[in-house]
Design an enzyme around this catalytic site. Structure first.
Site, PDB file in Angstrom:
ATOM      1  N   ASP A   6       0.834  -1.257  -0.022  1.00  0.00           N
ATOM      2  CA  ASP A   6       0.148  -0.166  -0.105  1.00  0.00           C
ATOM      3  C   ASP A   6       0.916   1.275   0.039  1.00  0.00           C
ATOM      4  O   ASP A   6       1.471   1.468   1.053  1.00  0.00           O
ATOM      5  CB  ASP A   6      -0.968  -0.028   1.097  1.00  0.00           C
ATOM      6  CG  ASP A   6      -1.830   1.106   1.324  1.00  0.00           C
ATOM      7  OD1 ASP A   6      -1.847   1.760   0.416  1.00  0.00           O
ATOM      8  OD2 ASP A   6      -2.072   1.601   2.593  1.00  0.00           O
ATOM      9  N   ALA A 108      -6.776   4.614  -5.826  1.00  0.00           N
ATOM     10  CA  ALA A 108      -6.948   3.039  -5.336  1.00  0.00           C
ATOM     11  C   ALA A 108      -6.989   3.056  -4.171  1.00  0.00           C
ATOM     12  O   ALA A 108      -8.031   2.169  -3.689  1.00  0.00           O
ATOM     13  CB  ALA A 108      -5.573   2.477  -5.826  1.00  0.00           C
ATOM     14  N   ASP A 109      -6.433   3.686  -3.083  1.00  0.00           N
ATOM     15  CA  ASP A 109      -6.881   3.528  -1.849  1.00  0.00           C
ATOM     16  C   ASP A 109      -8.391   3.684  -1.311  1.00  0.00           C
ATOM     17  O   ASP A 109      -8.820   2.870  -0.318  1.00  0.00           O
ATOM     18  CB  ASP A 109      -5.838   4.518  -0.878  1.00  0.00           C
ATOM     19  CG  ASP A 109      -6.110   6.162  -1.214  1.00  0.00           C
ATOM     20  OD1 ASP A 109      -6.554   6.215  -2.279  1.00  0.00           O
ATOM     21  OD2 ASP A 109      -5.789   6.875  -0.378  1.00  0.00           O
TER      22      ASP A 109
END
Length: 264
Positions: A6, A108-109
């Site tokens: 991440d 994306a997070d």
């Protein structure tokens, strides 16, 4: 095992999941020029301390909001773990509709948070992520992503206040004992803490009104989530692993990319 990466604006978090539980989590400051070999020297040492070997990793998945960091993270997966990583993008199978004007623009997070939140808590819900930016993401009862809100993050606001005002110091975030500050530091801490609490409560109230769903759940994540949750009853649950969980769930929904070694 799955290596989940991440990559945020401030830190890159690496975590290994063995199919049952997370075996380790490690973070390093985000630097776009950090090479794959630099990542490897650092990460493999930490994995070894947790009893893990590079050969234990059979899949990799990357979620990043820093495009410049993606090349070297991909190289890390290819060169040191022998896998082609799955990269979180809107075109993948998320298991829900992305109901915004430009799905490819959504970080994306934010999609990963929505995926994991709906899987674990069901909708309708709001996910608040206290990161470099403070984001509010709205998920309906079916799990569809409806959009959200992006505001400056807390540390970003503190730094901007210090830089823009000549006589204001750089402060740490903390819950003040009272709203009325008796000195400059306590006044700044009050403004930051209660200001963000007020923002959370105000934005959540508006989302509930627009969504016509007063029972919408509120899930918080990010390092400052536990602190901010102390100041409001709006946050029902704190889940610090929600983005990693989103990466794990996304990898389980999508086939592994074909790597060069598979073509030999």
């Amino acid at each position: 095992m799955l290596l989940a990466i991440d990559a945020g604006n401030t830190n890159v978090v690496f975590a290994v999941h063995d199919g049952t539980e997370w075996r380790g989590r490690w973070r390093i400051a985000t630097r776009a020029d950090r090479t794959s070999d630099e990542y490897a020297v650092w990460l493999l040492t930490l994995m070894q301390h947790s009893g893990l070997k590079p050969s234990d990793v059979t899949r990799c998945v990357i979620g990043t909001v820093v495009p410049a960091a993606l090349y070297n993270l991909r190289r890390l997966c290819r060169d040191w773990f022998g896998t082609e990583p799955l990269v979180a993008r809107s075109i993948l199978d998320w298991g829900f509709e992305i109901k915004v004007d430009q799905p490819q623009e959504v970080g994306a997070d934010r999609l990963l948070n929505a995926l994991a939140a709906h899987h674990h808590y069901r909708g309708p819900l709001v996910v608040i992520d206290f990161g470099t930016a403070t984001t509010f993401d709205v998920v309906d009862e079916e799990g569809s992503y409806l959009g959200g809100v992006i505001a400056p993050g807390i540390n970003l606001s503190i730094e901007a206040l210090h830089r823009a005002a000549a006589r204001l110091p750089r402060i740490g975030i903390g819950r003040p004992q009272s709203a009325i500050g008796r000195n400059t530091v306590s006044a700044m801490q009050s403004g930051i803490f209660w200001g963000y609490v007020g923002m959370v409560e105000g934005i959540v109230a508006r989302i509930r009104e627009e969504a016509e769903t007063p029972k919408i759940k509120v899930i918080a994540t990010g390092g400052l989530a536990p602190l901010l949750a102390e100041g409001t009853t709006q946050i029902e649950r704190i889940d610090l692993d929600i983005t990693l969980e989103g990466l794990r769930l996304l990898a389980s929904r999508n086939p592994a990319p074909i790597s060069a070694k598979d073509l030999l």
